[in-house]
Design an enzyme around this catalytic site. Structure first.
Site, PDB file in Angstrom:
ATOM      1  N   THR A  18      93.096 -20.265  67.068  1.00 41.24           N
ATOM      2  CA  THR A  18      93.834 -21.507  67.290  1.00 41.24           C
ATOM      3  C   THR A  18      94.047 -21.846  68.756  1.00 41.24           C
ATOM      4  OG1 THR A  18      95.916 -20.275  67.028  1.00 41.24           O
ATOM      5  CG2 THR A  18      95.003 -21.341  65.073  1.00 41.24           C
ATOM      6  N   ASP A  84     104.412  -7.424  61.457  1.00 44.70           N
ATOM      7  CA  ASP A  84     104.294  -8.218  62.687  1.00 44.70           C
ATOM      8  C   ASP A  84     104.807  -9.616  62.330  1.00 44.70           C
ATOM      9  OD1 ASP A  84     103.685  -9.310  65.115  1.00 44.70           O
ATOM     10  OD2 ASP A  84     101.513  -9.256  64.856  1.00 44.70           O
ATOM     11  N   PHE A 119     110.421 -13.831  71.839  1.00 45.63           N
ATOM     12  CA  PHE A 119     110.923 -15.013  71.149  1.00 45.63           C
ATOM     13  C   PHE A 119     111.239 -14.697  69.691  1.00 45.63           C
ATOM     14  CE2 PHE A 119     109.709 -19.040  68.818  1.00 45.63           C
ATOM     15  CZ  PHE A 119     110.840 -19.755  69.163  1.00 45.63           C
ATOM     16  N   SER A 154     106.549  -7.592  74.123  1.00 43.88           N
ATOM     17  CA  SER A 154     106.491  -8.086  75.506  1.00 43.88           C
ATOM     18  C   SER A 154     107.697  -8.965  75.762  1.00 43.88           C
ATOM     19  CB  SER A 154     105.200  -8.872  75.766  1.00 43.88           C
ATOM     20  OG  SER A 154     105.109  -9.986  74.895  1.00 43.88           O
ATOM     21  N   GLY A 198      98.707 -10.105  70.326  1.00 43.05           N
ATOM     22  CA  GLY A 198      99.731  -9.535  69.447  1.00 43.05           C
ATOM     23  C   GLY A 198      99.121  -8.874  68.225  1.00 43.05           C
ATOM     24  N   ASP A 199      98.114  -9.521  67.632  1.00 40.32           N
ATOM     25  CA  ASP A 199      97.420  -8.939  66.480  1.00 40.32           C
ATOM     26  C   ASP A 199      96.751  -7.623  66.858  1.00 40.32           C
ATOM     27  OD1 ASP A 199      98.029 -11.253  64.947  1.00 40.32           O
ATOM     28  OD2 ASP A 199      96.303 -12.278  65.795  1.00 40.32           O
TER      29      ASP A 199
END
Length: 291
Positions: A18, A84, A119, A154, A198-199
Site C-alpha cells: 500500500t 501484531d 501509535f 519503535s 513492522g510485518d
C-alpha cells in the site's frame, strides 16, 4: 530460513503493497478465513504451536482470529500467540476505530506477546508515550489486560537525541511469580519510505523467540530475541537505503501516501532476499539495557 515450518492464511490479496499510489485486489471476508482454517482442521493439519496475526482490516476478521486462537489453544494449551495489532502509524488509523477496543478487549487477553508501534500502543492503553517511563507505563497497562510479553517496536521519545534515534521498549512478565524484566534498545532512525518493516519485525521476533524461550529458565528470552530481530531489520533497512540511493531517484521529504512517485517507492522495496544472510546469521549491534 530460521528453521520453522509456516502456513499462511491471507486476509488480503493485493497487486502490491500500500505504499504505492494504486492497489488492486481483494480484502477477504471472515468466512473465507474460517473456511481455510476449517480445511486445515478437517485434514488434521492444525497441530500448531505458534500463531502470528497481522492486518485484519475489519471487526469480523478480528472475531475470526479469536475463534481460531481459541480452537488452537484448546488443542495445544501452550500455544504461543503473537498479536501484531495493525491499527495505524504516525498518528493515522489504517482501520475502523472500533478495532481498537476489539484488539484490547478480545485479542490481547488471549495473546502471549503483542508488538504495537508507538501509535498503536498509545491507542490500546490510552497512554501518551514520550519517555521510557511512559513507555513502561503503557507496557504495564498491557500486562494488566493480560499480556505477559510486550514489545513496543519503535518509539520517538523526548530526549537530547531528538527524532534521529528510535527506541524499542520491551517488557516480559512471569505470570506465576510476578517477576518482570523491562528493557529498551536504541537504534538510529533512517530517512526514507519503508513499507512492511513492522510485518518483518514481528515475524523475525516470533521466529527467534520460539527458538530461545525453551532455553531460558527465567526471564531474558524476549530481550535477546529483540536484539536479534532488530539487528536483522536494521541491516535490511540499511541495504534498502543504499539500493534506493543507487537508483538516483530523488527522495523528497514528508510526502503523504498517495503522492509518492512509484519509481521512488520501488527503490524502497525491502531488500530481503539479497540480505538473507542477515536473517540467518544476525550480529546484534544494538544491545538491550534494563529500564
Amino acid at each position: 530460513l530460521l528453521g520453522h515450518e509456516v502456513d499462511v492464511i491471507n486476509t488480503v490479496q493485493f497487486s502490491n503493497h500500500t505504499g504505492y499510489n494504486a492497489v488492486r485486489g481483494d480484502r477477504f471476508s471472515a468466512s473465507h478465513v474460517l473456511d481455510l482454517f476449517d480445511g486445515l482442521q478437517t485434514n488434521g493439519l492444525d497441530a500448531y504451536t505458534h500463531l502470528l496475526t497481522g492486518y485484519m482490516g475489519n471487526s469480523d476478521n478480528v472475531r475470526a482470529v479469536e475463534c481460531i486462537a481459541q480452537k488452537l489453544k484448546h488443542k495445544f494449551p501452550q500455544l504461543t500467540f503473537v498479536v501484531d495489532p495493525v491499527l495505524g502509524d504516525d498518528g493515522a488509523l489504517y482501520v475502523p476505530r472500533e478495532l481498537i477496543a476489539l484488539y484490547r478487549d478480545v485479542l490481547c487477553p488471549l495473546a502471549t506477546l503483542v508488538t504495537p508501534n508507538q501509535f498503536e500502543a498509545e491507542l490500546l492503553t490510552n497512554t501518551k508515550i514520550t519517555s521510557l517511563y511512559t513507555a513502561k507505563s503503557a507496557c504495564d497497562e498491557l500486562h494488566r489486560i493480560g499480556v505477559p510479553n510486550v514489545v513496543i517496536t519503535s518509539a520517538v521519545l523526548d530526549s537530547a537525541s531528538g527524532d534521529h534515534t528510535l527506541h524499542l521498549i520491551g517488557s516480559e512478565l512471569c505470570l506465576e511469580s510476578g517477576a518482570k524484566h523491562q528493557f529498551a534498545i536504541a537504534f538510529p532512525r533512517l530517512s526514507g519510505y519503508y513499507t512492511g518493516t513492522g510485518d518483518l519485525f514481528a515475524a523475525l521476533l516470533l521466529a527467534h523467540y520460539a527458538t530461545l524461550a525453551p532455553q531460558f529458565a527465567a526471564l531474558g528470552a524476549l530481550a535477546r530475541a529483540c536484539e536479534l530481530a532488530t539487528a536483522t531489520l536494521a541491516g535490511i533497512m540499511q541495504a534498502t537505503k543504499l539500493h534506493q540511493e543507487s537508483t538516483l531517484v530523488n527522495v523528497a521529504s514528508n510526502l503523504p501516501r498517495g503522492s509518492r512517485p512509484n519509481t521512488m517507492v520501488r527503490g524502497f522495496e525491502l531488500r530481503i532476499i539479497p540480505s538473507r544472510h542477515l536473517i540467518t546469521n544476525p550480529t546484534p549491534s544494538f544491545q538491550s539495557f534494563s529500564i
